[in-house]
Design a protein around this motif. Structure first.
Motif, mmCIF file in Angstrom:
data_model
loop_
_atom_site.group_PDB
_atom_site.id
_atom_site.type_symbol
_atom_site.label_atom_id
_atom_site.label_comp_id
_atom_site.label_asym_id
_atom_site.label_seq_id
_atom_site.Cartn_x
_atom_site.Cartn_y
_atom_site.Cartn_z
ATOM 1 N N ARG A 135 0.841 -1.183 0.000
ATOM 2 C CA ARG A 135 0.000 0.000 0.000
ATOM 3 C C ARG A 135 0.884 1.243 0.000
ATOM 4 N NH1 ARG A 135 -4.919 1.703 0.386
ATOM 5 N NH2 ARG A 135 -5.431 3.654 1.427
ATOM 6 N N PHE A 136 0.640 2.123 -0.959
ATOM 7 C CA PHE A 136 1.450 3.330 -1.114
ATOM 8 C C PHE A 136 0.570 4.521 -0.733
ATOM 9 C CE2 PHE A 136 4.889 5.175 -4.191
ATOM 10 C CZ PHE A 136 5.456 5.829 -3.115
ATOM 11 N N LYS A 137 0.710 4.950 0.518
ATOM 12 C CA LYS A 137 -0.153 6.011 1.044
ATOM 13 C C LYS A 137 0.243 7.376 0.490
ATOM 14 C CE LYS A 137 -1.056 3.583 5.399
ATOM 15 N NZ LYS A 137 -0.967 3.647 6.890
ATOM 16 N N VAL A 138 -0.735 8.259 0.453
ATOM 17 C CA VAL A 138 -0.510 9.577 -0.121
ATOM 18 C C VAL A 138 0.514 10.380 0.665
ATOM 19 C CG1 VAL A 138 -2.398 10.687 1.144
ATOM 20 C CG2 VAL A 138 -1.705 11.574 -1.108
ATOM 21 N N ASP A 139 0.643 10.110 1.971
ATOM 22 C CA ASP A 139 1.591 10.855 2.807
ATOM 23 C C ASP A 139 2.890 10.084 3.063
ATOM 24 O OD1 ASP A 139 0.453 8.892 4.360
ATOM 25 O OD2 ASP A 139 0.027 10.183 6.088
ATOM 26 N N ASP A 140 3.112 9.028 2.321
ATOM 27 C CA ASP A 140 4.336 8.249 2.488
ATOM 28 C C ASP A 140 5.551 9.098 2.106
ATOM 29 O OD1 ASP A 140 6.529 6.293 2.002
ATOM 30 O OD2 ASP A 140 4.936 4.831 2.341
ATOM 31 N N TRP A 193 7.402 9.327 -1.487
ATOM 32 C CA TRP A 193 7.056 10.206 -2.605
ATOM 33 C C TRP A 193 8.075 11.340 -2.744
ATOM 34 C CZ3 TRP A 193 4.380 8.459 -6.287
ATOM 35 C CH2 TRP A 193 3.228 7.692 -6.102
ATOM 36 N N THR A 227 -1.264 -1.395 -3.526
ATOM 37 C CA THR A 227 -2.477 -0.580 -3.619
ATOM 38 C C THR A 227 -2.094 0.859 -3.920
ATOM 39 O OG1 THR A 227 -3.604 -1.962 -1.981
ATOM 40 C CG2 THR A 227 -4.558 0.194 -2.429
ATOM 41 N N LEU A 228 -2.784 1.414 -4.918
ATOM 42 C CA LEU A 228 -2.644 2.834 -5.244
ATOM 43 C C LEU A 228 -3.995 3.298 -5.753
ATOM 44 C CD1 LEU A 228 -0.617 5.232 -5.521
ATOM 45 C CD2 LEU A 228 -0.356 4.564 -7.922
ATOM 46 N N ASP A 229 -4.613 4.254 -5.043
ATOM 47 C CA ASP A 229 -5.978 4.665 -5.394
ATOM 48 C C ASP A 229 -6.100 6.178 -5.611
ATOM 49 O OD1 ASP A 229 -5.697 5.515 -2.805
ATOM 50 O OD2 ASP A 229 -7.231 4.185 -1.964
ATOM 51 N N TYR A 230 -5.022 6.809 -6.036
ATOM 52 C CA TYR A 230 -5.022 8.255 -6.255
ATOM 53 C C TYR A 230 -3.897 8.601 -7.218
ATOM 54 C CZ TYR A 230 -1.150 7.785 -3.027
ATOM 55 O OH TYR A 230 0.025 7.385 -2.441
#
Length: 382
Positions: A73-78, A81, A102-105
């Motif tokens: 899962r690659f979170k938006v606030d990781d 980036w 997982t990437l949803d954005y």
């Protein structure tokens, strides 16, 4: 001054010098630490990283092409980036999401920092909704590939103010409708792919901002109705692909908003009726494909609005009768170029008649070619 006093003065002086030296060394270490803090996205180590990138050059700020695999899962606030700026000269960035990832954005801010980026690819993500301004104010990008990402909704202004953008690929998603103002201020966009989606509705003037678009592909969708307003603004479009949809009829002046259209593909629909004025204004149309529909008959002058047509495919319909006027433009254009008229599969070869309804003209020497088509090699005779 006694020896004891001198010793104490010397001791304190030595202590001050040692403290200053230690402070200087500490500052030097901090400075070095700050300089080596940048992490190279092309040289990530550790099994827990959510993304691994394979670059054409692993040197810091030397890569131009990065193919990245999202494994977790690659979170938006990781924080990872922020590592992408270590390759500030990237011209192509591809992110492919594996089954475990997982990437949803769309990481819009990261894309904006990569000032030299030209090609962006996201595949196998789960971006159900492409948010407003997902791709906006990106000065250098020329191609965006978002095929196979499970996209359902395109929000307004999803693509906005990307002035060098030439191609958008949205194939193989789950898009259900095309709303207005999704594509805004894209002066160099020439090709838009929307094949293999679930599009059932194209809202009026959905493409009104795409005045320089030349090719629109929307095959394998669920479109049932098209009107002239569906294509409002596409005044420079040259090729329209609507194969394998659910269109049942073509009304008056349906394509008049596209005067530069040269190729129209309507194969594999459910078309039963084509208005006599359906092709009005299509003076540049050269190729018309209508195979695998449900046409039983054609209006006598349904091609009159497209006098330049030289290729007509009517295979695999249920046509019973053809008149000379139905194919008159094709025969007329034979004088200047080769014309092709395909009929095989319309009930049977011999069941289709070429009737003379002009009173004084007939088509002579109509021949079947090896591809089961008709090449009208004759001309009008008195």
């Amino acid at each position: 001054m006694s020896n004891d006093v001198l010793f104490r003065v010397f001791f304190f002086a030595l202590l001050i010098v040692s403290t200053l030296a230690a402070t200087t060394r500490s500052r030097g270490k901090k400075k070095v630490a700050k300089e080596t803090k940048e992490v190279n996205i092309c040289d990530i180590e550790g099994r827990q990283a959510p993304v691994y990138c394979y670059c054409d050059n692993n040197g810091l700020r030397n890569a131009t092409d990065a193919n990245c695999l999202v494994l977790n899962r690659f979170k938006v606030d990781d924080t990872m980036w922020s590592y992408f700026v270590s390759q500030i000269y990237l011209t192509k960035l591809a992110l492919t999401v594996r089954a475990s990832g997982t990437l949803d954005y769309i990481p819009t801010d990261v894309l904006r920092q990569l000032k030299h980026l030209k090609i962006v690819v996201f595949q196998y993500a789960k971006i159900e909704e492409l948010a407003e301004r997902s791709f906006s104010n990106l000065s250098s990008i020329v191609e965006i590939n978002l095929s196979r990402n499970m996209i359902v909704v395109l929000k307004k202004h999803a693509f906005e103010n990307v002035k060098e953008l030439n191609v958008i690929n949205l194939d193989d998603n789950r898009i259900s409708e095309i709303n207005r103002d999704v594509f805004v201020n894209l002066p160099n966009l020439r090709t838009l792919y929307l094949n293999n989606n679930n599009v059932s509705i194209v809202h009026d003037k959905a493409f009104k901002h795409l005045i320089y678009l030349e090719e629109l592909q929307m095959s394998n969708n669920r479109i049932t109705v098209i009107t002239r307003e569906s294509f409002h603004g596409l005044r420079n479009l040259k090729r329209l692909d609507l194969r394998n949809n659910l269109i049942s009829m073509i009304g008056d002046r349906s394509f008049v908003e596209m005067p530069e259209l040269t190729e129209l593909e309507l194969d594999q629909n459910s078309i039963e009726y084509i208005s006599e004025k359906a092709l009005d204004g299509m003076r540049n149309l050269k190729k018309l494909r209508l195979s695998e529909n449900r046409l039983v008959s054609l209006e006598p002058d349904f091609l009159s609005g497209a006098p330049g047509i030289y290729f007509l495919d009517l295979r695999d319909n249920i046509l019973k009768t053809m008149t000379f006027n139905n194919i008159k433009p094709i025969v007329t254009n034979l004088y200047n170029s080769t014309s092709y008229f395909y009929l095989d599969g319309s009930t049977s070869r011999r069941a289709v008649r070429l009737d003379n309804d002009t009173g004084n003209s007939r088509v002579s020497n109509v021949e079947w070619d090896r591809n089961n088509g008709v090449n009208p090699t004759g001309h009008n005779q008195q």
